[in-house]
Write a protein that holds these residues in place. Structure first.
Motif, short mmCIF file in Angstrom:
data_model
loop_
_atom_site.label_atom_id
_atom_site.label_comp_id
_atom_site.label_asym_id
_atom_site.label_seq_id
_atom_site.Cartn_x
_atom_site.Cartn_y
_atom_site.Cartn_z
N ILE A 1 46.49 40.86 52.54
CA ILE A 1 46.27 40.45 51.16
C ILE A 1 45.45 39.17 51.12
O ILE A 1 45.73 38.22 51.85
CB ILE A 1 47.61 40.21 50.44
N TYR A 2 44.43 39.17 50.26
CA TYR A 2 43.73 37.93 49.92
C TYR A 2 43.62 37.87 48.40
O TYR A 2 43.29 38.86 47.75
CB TYR A 2 42.33 37.83 50.51
N ASN A 3 43.89 36.69 47.86
CA ASN A 3 43.81 36.49 46.42
C ASN A 3 43.46 35.03 46.20
O ASN A 3 44.01 34.16 46.87
CB ASN A 3 45.17 36.82 45.80
N ASP A 4 42.55 34.74 45.28
CA ASP A 4 42.15 33.35 45.08
C ASP A 4 43.10 32.57 44.18
O ASP A 4 43.00 31.36 44.08
CB ASP A 4 40.71 33.26 44.56
N ASN A 5 44.05 33.25 43.52
CA ASN A 5 45.04 32.56 42.70
C ASN A 5 46.29 33.44 42.61
O ASN A 5 46.36 34.37 41.82
CB ASN A 5 44.49 32.29 41.30
N GLY A 6 47.28 33.12 43.43
CA GLY A 6 48.50 33.92 43.50
C GLY A 6 49.46 33.72 42.35
O GLY A 6 50.47 34.40 42.27
N GLN A 7 49.15 32.77 41.46
CA GLN A 7 50.01 32.59 40.29
C GLN A 7 49.56 33.51 39.15
O GLN A 7 50.37 34.20 38.55
CB GLN A 7 49.99 31.14 39.82
N SER A 8 48.28 33.53 38.88
CA SER A 8 47.79 34.39 37.79
C SER A 8 47.64 35.85 38.23
O SER A 8 47.64 36.74 37.39
CB SER A 8 46.46 33.87 37.25
N ARG A 9 47.51 36.08 39.56
CA ARG A 9 47.39 37.44 40.07
C ARG A 9 48.30 37.63 41.29
O ARG A 9 47.84 37.72 42.42
CB ARG A 9 45.93 37.73 40.44
N PRO A 10 49.61 37.74 41.06
CA PRO A 10 50.52 37.95 42.20
C PRO A 10 50.34 39.33 42.81
O PRO A 10 49.85 40.25 42.16
CB PRO A 10 51.91 37.81 41.58
N PHE A 11 50.75 39.45 44.07
CA PHE A 11 50.73 40.75 44.76
C PHE A 11 52.11 41.36 44.63
O PHE A 11 53.13 40.69 44.83
CB PHE A 11 50.39 40.55 46.24
N SER A 12 52.17 42.66 44.32
CA SER A 12 53.44 43.36 44.25
C SER A 12 53.23 44.79 44.73
O SER A 12 52.22 45.41 44.39
CB SER A 12 53.98 43.35 42.82
N ALA A 13 54.18 45.29 45.51
CA ALA A 13 54.09 46.65 46.04
C ALA A 13 55.48 47.21 46.27
O ALA A 13 56.41 46.47 46.61
CB ALA A 13 53.30 46.67 47.34
N ILE A 14 55.59 48.52 46.10
CA ILE A 14 56.81 49.24 46.48
C ILE A 14 56.54 49.87 47.84
O ILE A 14 55.53 50.56 48.02
CB ILE A 14 57.16 50.35 45.47
N ILE A 15 57.42 49.61 48.80
CA ILE A 15 57.25 50.13 50.16
C ILE A 15 58.44 51.01 50.50
O ILE A 15 59.59 50.57 50.41
CB ILE A 15 57.14 48.97 51.18
N ASP A 16 58.17 52.26 50.87
CA ASP A 16 59.23 53.15 51.34
C ASP A 16 59.70 52.69 52.70
O ASP A 16 58.90 52.33 53.57
CB ASP A 16 58.73 54.59 51.43
N THR A 17 61.03 52.72 52.91
CA THR A 17 61.61 52.28 54.17
C THR A 17 62.54 53.36 54.71
O THR A 17 63.76 53.16 54.79
CB THR A 17 62.37 50.95 53.98
#
Length: 113
Positions: free
Chosen positions: A51-67
């Motif tokens: 993951i790369y993002n220039d602003n993690g507050q206004s554009r957070p990363f979120s994902a659902i991962i099967d385990t």
């Protein structure tokens, strides 16, 4: 939220009953460089998201991962510099049928062993 300093690894061992988790990464407005991995048993292929993002507050990363398939670990590495901490949240979103809430072992630790 768990703080992952730049260059650090944070692991989240998952209970056998967890079938899927939601991983959320944020910052306080700083750039985010991270690697998210699913570590399983030797029969599972390791899954990786970079993951790369220039602003993690206004554009957070979120994902659902099967385990699937028993005990797994989510590993989050902050590949950015120490000046850019990230905040990680890993929450179960699906459990095996019949789970009664007992024997849960979930949380962050420095290593999966």
């Amino acid at each position: 939220k768990n703080v992952v300093q730049g260059g650090a690894l944070k692991t989240f061992p998952l209970d056998y009953s967890v079938e899927a988790v939601q991983v959320t990464l944020t910052t306080e407005g700083l750039p985010m460089n991270a690697k998210v991995e699913l570590w399983g048993t030797s029969t599972h292929n390791k899954q990786i998201a970079e993951i790369y993002n220039d602003n993690g507050q206004s554009r957070p990363f979120s994902a659902i991962i099967d385990t699937p398939g028993g005990s797994n670990t989510i590993a989050i590495t902050n590949t950015g510099p120490i000046e850019y901490p990230i905040y990680a949240t890993v929450e179960p979103v699906a459990r095996i049928i019949g789970w009664n809430g007992e024997d849960e072992k979930f949380g962050g630790s420095l290593a999966p062993w």
